[in-house]
Structures are given as C-alpha cells and as structure tokens.
Motif scaffolding. Structure first.
Motif, PDB file in Angstrom:
ATOM      1  N   PHE A 190       0.805  -1.225   0.000  1.00 19.60           N
ATOM      2  CA  PHE A 190       0.000   0.000   0.000  1.00 19.60           C
ATOM      3  C   PHE A 190       0.833   1.269   0.000  1.00 19.60           C
ATOM      4  O   PHE A 190       0.303   2.361   0.085  1.00 19.60           O
ATOM      5  CB  PHE A 190      -0.968  -0.017   1.180  1.00 19.60           C
ATOM      6  N   VAL A 191       2.157   1.109  -0.086  1.00 18.01           N
ATOM      7  CA  VAL A 191       3.029   2.291  -0.157  1.00 18.01           C
ATOM      8  C   VAL A 191       2.677   3.159  -1.372  1.00 18.01           C
ATOM      9  O   VAL A 191       2.516   4.374  -1.226  1.00 18.01           O
ATOM     10  CB  VAL A 191       4.519   1.894  -0.177  1.00 18.01           C
ATOM     11  N   TRP A 200       2.587   6.371   4.431  1.00 14.68           N
ATOM     12  CA  TRP A 200       2.333   4.938   4.629  1.00 14.68           C
ATOM     13  C   TRP A 200       2.576   4.543   6.082  1.00 14.68           C
ATOM     14  O   TRP A 200       1.833   3.766   6.668  1.00 14.68           O
ATOM     15  CB  TRP A 200       3.225   4.141   3.676  1.00 14.68           C
ATOM     16  N   GLN A 201       3.654   5.107   6.686  1.00 19.20           N
ATOM     17  CA  GLN A 201       3.954   4.802   8.088  1.00 19.20           C
ATOM     18  C   GLN A 201       2.822   5.263   8.994  1.00 19.20           C
ATOM     19  O   GLN A 201       2.422   4.551   9.928  1.00 19.20           O
ATOM     20  CB  GLN A 201       5.275   5.458   8.504  1.00 19.20           C
ATOM     21  N   GLN A 202       2.295   6.459   8.698  1.00 20.95           N
ATOM     22  CA  GLN A 202       1.161   6.960   9.484  1.00 20.95           C
ATOM     23  C   GLN A 202      -0.063   6.072   9.276  1.00 20.95           C
ATOM     24  O   GLN A 202      -0.806   5.788  10.216  1.00 20.95           O
ATOM     25  CB  GLN A 202       0.836   8.397   9.073  1.00 20.95           C
ATOM     26  N   PHE A 203      -0.232   5.639   8.062  1.00 27.64           N
ATOM     27  CA  PHE A 203      -1.336   4.735   7.724  1.00 27.64           C
ATOM     28  C   PHE A 203      -1.259   3.474   8.582  1.00 27.64           C
ATOM     29  O   PHE A 203      -2.258   3.024   9.151  1.00 27.64           O
ATOM     30  CB  PHE A 203      -1.254   4.397   6.232  1.00 27.64           C
ATOM     31  N   ASN A 229      -6.240   9.423   0.551  1.00 29.83           N
ATOM     32  CA  ASN A 229      -6.073   8.423  -0.508  1.00 29.83           C
ATOM     33  C   ASN A 229      -5.747   7.028   0.026  1.00 29.83           C
ATOM     34  O   ASN A 229      -5.638   6.076  -0.746  1.00 29.83           O
ATOM     35  CB  ASN A 229      -5.014   8.879  -1.530  1.00 29.83           C
ATOM     36  N   THR A 230      -5.583   6.916   1.356  1.00 30.51           N
ATOM     37  CA  THR A 230      -5.372   5.573   1.907  1.00 30.51           C
ATOM     38  C   THR A 230      -6.683   4.950   2.396  1.00 30.51           C
ATOM     39  O   THR A 230      -6.699   3.790   2.781  1.00 30.51           O
ATOM     40  CB  THR A 230      -4.391   5.607   3.085  1.00 30.51           C
ATOM     41  N   VAL A 231      -7.751   5.739   2.372  1.00 32.10           N
ATOM     42  CA  VAL A 231      -9.029   5.213   2.846  1.00 32.10           C
ATOM     43  C   VAL A 231      -9.454   4.003   2.016  1.00 32.10           C
ATOM     44  O   VAL A 231      -9.936   3.002   2.551  1.00 32.10           O
ATOM     45  CB  VAL A 231     -10.118   6.308   2.818  1.00 32.10           C
ATOM     46  N   ALA A 232      -9.212   4.088   0.708  1.00 32.91           N
ATOM     47  CA  ALA A 232      -9.550   2.961  -0.171  1.00 32.91           C
ATOM     48  C   ALA A 232      -8.752   1.719   0.229  1.00 32.91           C
ATOM     49  O   ALA A 232      -9.275   0.601   0.237  1.00 32.91           O
ATOM     50  CB  ALA A 232      -9.262   3.327  -1.623  1.00 32.91           C
ATOM     51  N   ALA A 233      -7.483   1.929   0.583  1.00 36.40           N
ATOM     52  CA  ALA A 233      -6.642   0.808   1.026  1.00 36.40           C
ATOM     53  C   ALA A 233      -7.233   0.160   2.264  1.00 36.40           C
ATOM     54  O   ALA A 233      -7.311  -1.068   2.372  1.00 36.40           O
ATOM     55  CB  ALA A 233      -5.222   1.302   1.313  1.00 36.40           C
ATOM     56  N   GLU A 264       7.608  -4.255  -8.102  1.00 38.62           N
ATOM     57  CA  GLU A 264       8.361  -4.426  -6.859  1.00 38.62           C
ATOM     58  C   GLU A 264       7.425  -4.737  -5.693  1.00 38.62           C
ATOM     59  O   GLU A 264       7.624  -5.703  -4.948  1.00 38.62           O
ATOM     60  CB  GLU A 264       9.159  -3.151  -6.563  1.00 38.62           C
ATOM     61  N   PHE A 265       6.396  -3.908  -5.548  1.00 35.66           N
ATOM     62  CA  PHE A 265       5.495  -4.109  -4.413  1.00 35.66           C
ATOM     63  C   PHE A 265       4.624  -5.339  -4.612  1.00 35.66           C
ATOM     64  O   PHE A 265       4.228  -5.982  -3.644  1.00 35.66           O
ATOM     65  CB  PHE A 265       4.658  -2.847  -4.189  1.00 35.66           C
ATOM     66  N   LYS A 266       4.340  -5.656  -5.849  1.00 37.93           N
ATOM     67  CA  LYS A 266       3.579  -6.872  -6.137  1.00 37.93           C
ATOM     68  C   LYS A 266       4.349  -8.096  -5.655  1.00 37.93           C
ATOM     69  O   LYS A 266       3.804  -8.978  -4.997  1.00 37.93           O
ATOM     70  CB  LYS A 266       3.338  -6.960  -7.643  1.00 37.93           C
ATOM     71  N   GLU A 267       5.656  -8.116  -5.962  1.00 36.32           N
ATOM     72  CA  GLU A 267       6.487  -9.240  -5.527  1.00 36.32           C
ATOM     73  C   GLU A 267       6.525  -9.374  -4.018  1.00 36.32           C
ATOM     74  O   GLU A 267       6.445 -10.474  -3.470  1.00 36.32           O
ATOM     75  CB  GLU A 267       7.916  -9.076  -6.072  1.00 36.32           C
ATOM     76  N   ARG A 268       6.637  -8.218  -3.341  1.00 39.96           N
ATOM     77  CA  ARG A 268       6.671  -8.253  -1.871  1.00 39.96           C
ATOM     78  C   ARG A 268       5.371  -8.804  -1.313  1.00 39.96           C
ATOM     79  O   ARG A 268       5.368  -9.582  -0.367  1.00 39.96           O
ATOM     80  CB  ARG A 268       6.886  -6.839  -1.324  1.00 39.96           C
TER      81      ARG A 268
END
Length: 457
Positions: A190-191, A200-203, A229-233, A264-268
């Motif tokens: 979700f970064v 992201w850290q605050q999220f 914009n993190t609400v959707a996450a 990159e994030f997909k792999e993680r």
RNA sequence: GCGGUUAUAGCUCAGGUGGUUAGAGCAUCAGCUUGUGGCGCUGAGGGUCGCCGGUUCGAGUCCGGUUAAUCGCCCCA
C-alpha cells in the motif's frame, strides 16, 4: 523524616509475588530449553549509539538516558546549555542509556561475537527493560521481557516453531490466547497508494489501532491526518479482514496482487502471502493463529512476518482490558546496522508483567497456599540453649531435614507465632531440660501433638 | 507532551452544608497465659490531614497554586 517511595512505573516484588513470577518464568525457560535455545544476559546499560535509531522517532524519545559520570557539564554543549534546550543538550552529557528491549542488545552481541557463534544462533533472554513513557494500567517503566530469537537463518520454519512455542507456553499457563499474524510485505503493497513512505507509516499506525477504535474510527482518523487516498486501502483491508478464514483472506490478497501494476510491491505482497500461507501450513494446530491484515506493530526494524499475542479466555473478566502480551517478527537488517550484513533474524517476546496481570485477573496463578510446608523451626528458650539448638539444626539438616533456627531467643509464644505466620509444619523446642537430657521436643504445628526425641549423634 | 481523578496512622479507608481533643479495620507492642502458636478478650503506641499560600472568629473540609500517585490520550509489552 523522609518518607520512602518508588519511582513511578516501578514495583517491588515480595516473596509471595516472586513465587508466582518464577512459576511463569520457569515454564517459559523449560519450553525455551526444550527447543534448544540457550540463555543470554546482557547489561542493563548500553551505549546510546547502540540503542538510538532502532525503534523509530517515538521510541528514541522513550529511551532512559543516563547522565555521564564526573564533571559532565564541562563537556556540555555551551550553546544548548545556555538556551536550556534539553533535547539538543542531551547528546553532549549522556553517552549511555537503559536498554529498551532485548532484541537490539542481542543483535549487538551477535555482531560482536560472530567469530564464536555457530549460526543459526538460538538464544533466550529474560530480563528487565526500561521505557520512559507515562505509566498506566498494564504499562510500566520497568518491565520484563522474555525473548526467543533465531538469528542467521531465513527459513520460515523458525516462525512456525516460535508460534508453536507461544502455544506451548500459554497452554501450560492454561491461558487461552489468539496469535495474530501478518507480513510487512502485505502492508508494503500500500506504499504506492499512500503516496509517500511517511504517509504509509502513518497509515500503519492508524490501522494498527483498528481493533481498538473500530473501522469507522480508522476512516475518521485517516481523514483527520490527511491520508484521504489511503481510505480505499483500508476499505480493502477491512473487507479482507471480515472474511471468515485465513484461506479466504489469503485468496483475497492473491487476487489483489494480480491487479497490482508496480512490480516491486507486487512481488513483496506475493512473498508475504506465500510466507504466511506456508507458516499456517507448518503450524500443527493453527485454530488460534489468525491472519490479521491490520496488524503492523510499531518497532521499525521488522521487515517480514509480524505477530502479536492477545488474550482470548473466558476466565478473564470482560472488563479487564490489556494490550498484547507478546509480540515479535522477522528483521532482516538489524545486525546490518552494526556492520554484519545478510543475517536474517526472527524472534518473539513474552511480556512477563502483562502475562502476570492477566493470569492474576483470571485467577490462574498458583496461590500462596495455606498448607503447612515441611520446614521445621527450631526455637531456643534462652541464650544458654542457643548453641545446643544451633548444633541440633546442623545435624538434622545433614540428615536431610528442612530446618531453620529462629535467630534469637524471644518468648516462646513469639517464636511460635512466627512459625505460624511463615507456615512452618513443625517446631522444635529446646530448653534447659532438653539440653540436660540430650533430647529435643518435636511439635507438630497442625495437630499440636509433641514428642521428645534423642539428640542425633 | 496533553486531559481526568486522588492525596487523612505502617496498610486499606471513614470523616453531609467549615465548629471542642481527627476515627475504624488490619498490622505492631503489652497483658489475660512464668516452657507452647492459630481463636478470643483487655489495653497501649502510632497523625505537620502531601506541600505552599488565601478566604474566615475558626479550614481535614472552601479557593488558588504546587508536588506526587493513578486512570485515559499519543505510542507501546
């Protein structure tokens, strides 16, 4: 006259409490050793350089710093001293601090002793740690952690074993728990959505509180912090969280990964999902292991699996609320911070003090016991008999008796009262006549019966 | 760092709207009981009412400040 007191957030533990604390510690030690973990102890004091920068900004502020010895002000920074800027002045007057957890000192130990250690290094450590935060219920400034870590191996069989060790310990303590598990790789996904690492850290801080403030609370706080914009996450995570089984959640995460563009994030994410899935397969009975996609955990050094233990037991009163009683995770870079690269570690911690509080609330601690113990108290009537009584004590002790001599010769009444309060099972009475006849009187403190016995040769 | 609550004997706590010498239980000590405990009875000791100031003829009580503890918030075991 000065009234004695304790610094806030610290406690004394009397003999009765220590019996109960040692009961918990001994169960853990037995489980740890049965899995081949060896003991480690490190100093309370560490160099501040070792501790700082490992726990995030908030953690650094909670470090107890120790004033340098001697004429420390002569080396103090004059500018900050004049401005009374404590925070900026601190580095020039304090080089050492109290350890904040056991993981960082262990990592330091591993790096310093890499030539002597055979990896994978498995150690357990049960010692106090100190945090300078405001104490409250279940929260102390000095508290004990009991850590087990595997350093120098990156197989997730370690994660599985640690989870099973959690299960073993709490099963022996007869306490029902839930082990929440998640993977930083899953959260990393979700970064891009958050926009920046900071956002992201605050999220993560906000969603970590989900079980406490509820989903509406999370949405509200995300908006308040300007993380719109993190609400959707969160909405995705929440939907995932509501799925009934771990398998359902993993499936939802897999299909989410399919839709991700950022390679990159997909792999993680895929890696995280794979690891969690594998761990859940390895753990023999995983009914109380729950994938919790909102679990983040504060310590900044975690990079892989994260886990946390919470109480789930009807014996605990409903109004008794306490945070997690244990937690841990995998950290790939901790020794790297001290110059030893490519060493992965994973470990979990048991919060002794909270476990104690929970067991007490659930009435699961061994009671001090009203039964008389097998010890015998030797009471001498007067000074003239004391030598004789002392000699008798030594002889009986050599025969294997548990025996204590009352140190002094107050009235017999007083000595027997002491024997009662201390729960002695029997008492030996020595007076002039016993000494003359080379005997002693053995009194059973339960029945009150007494008999005369011969002095042992 | 920010809020709420509390502060009276060694401990746990009572002390409506201010009014003689501040109480109880537990604990301690002594006696009833000269060498015999638990239970009981009798008695004794123990207080700068957190600290500083104010209002009042008079403050444990009301007001302001301060310190400490404690419960929440932040964050965390």
């Amino acid at each position: 006259m000065e009234k004695p007191g304790l610094p806030s957030g610290t406690r004394d533990f009397g003999p009765e409490t220590m019996i109960q604390r040692k009961y918990i510690l001994s169960i853990m030690q037995q489980v740890f050793e049965s899995h081949g973990f060896g003991a480690l102890e490190t100093p309370a004091l560490e160099n501040l350089k070792t501790l700082q920068g490992k726990y995030g900004e908030e953690g650094d502020q909670l470090l107890f710093k120790v004033l340098n010895s001697g004429d420390f002000l002569s080396k103090a920074d004059n500018q900050w001293l004049a401005e009374k800027n404590s925070k900026a002045l601190a580095p020039s007057i304090s080089d050492r601090g109290l350890r904040y957890d056991l993981t960082v000192p262990m990592a330091r130990f591993v790096v310093m002793n890499r030539d002597k250690i055979s990896f994978p290094f498995k150690r357990y450590q049960m010692q106090p740690v100190w945090r300078a935060d405001r104490p409250q219920k279940g929260r102390y400034r000095e508290f004990w952690q009991c850590d087990i870590d595997v350093v120098g191996a990156n197989s997730i069989v370690s994660e599985a074993e640690l989870i099973e060790m959690y299960q073993e310990v709490f099963a022996q303590l007869k306490l029902g728990v839930v082990i929440r598990i998640n993977h930083r790789g899953i959260l990393d996904a979700f970064v891009p959505m958050a926009g920046s690492l900071e956002a992201w850290q605050q999220f993560m801080i906000v969603i970590d509180k989900a079980d406490k403030i509820g989903s509406d609370g999370v949405v509200k706080e995300l908006n308040e912090r300007g993380l719109c914009n993190t609400v959707a996450a969160w909405e995705f995570l929440e939907k995932t969280q509501e799925l009934p089984t771990n398998e359902d959640k993993l499936a939802a995460l897999r299909s989410f990964a399919d839709g991700l563009n950022n390679q990159e994030f997909k792999e993680r994410l895929v890696r995280g999902v794979f690891d969690i899935s594998k761990i859940l397969t390895l753990v023999e009975s995983n009914q109380n292991v729950h994938l919790d996609v909102s679990l983040a955990r504060g310590l900044s050094y975690y990079t892989g699996t994260v886990m946390e233990v919470v109480v789930d037991d009807g014996k605990v009163p409903a109004d008794f609320k306490i945070g997690s009683i244990g937690g841990g995770g995998r950290y790939d870079n901790l020794t790297g911070m001290f110059g030893l690269k490519d060493v992965s570690g994973v470990g979990v911690s048991f919060g002794l003090d909270r476990i104690y509080d929970v067991l007490q609330a659930a009435a699961l601690l061994p009671s001090a016991g009203t039964e008389k113990h097998e010890s015998c108290l030797v009471c001498a009537m007067d000074e003239a008999c004391l030598d004789y009584a002392y000699d008798l004590c030594n002889r009986l002790r050599k025969q294997g008796e548990k025996i204590e001599l009352y140190p002094g010769t107050p009235k017999l009444k007083k000595q027997l009262e002491y024997a009662n309060q201390r729960n002695f099972g029997s008492a030996i009475i020595i007076g002039d006549s016993e000494m003359e006849q080379k005997t002693y009187v053995m009194k059973n403190l339960v029945t009150g019966a007494q008999e005369t016995r011969k002095f042992p040769q």
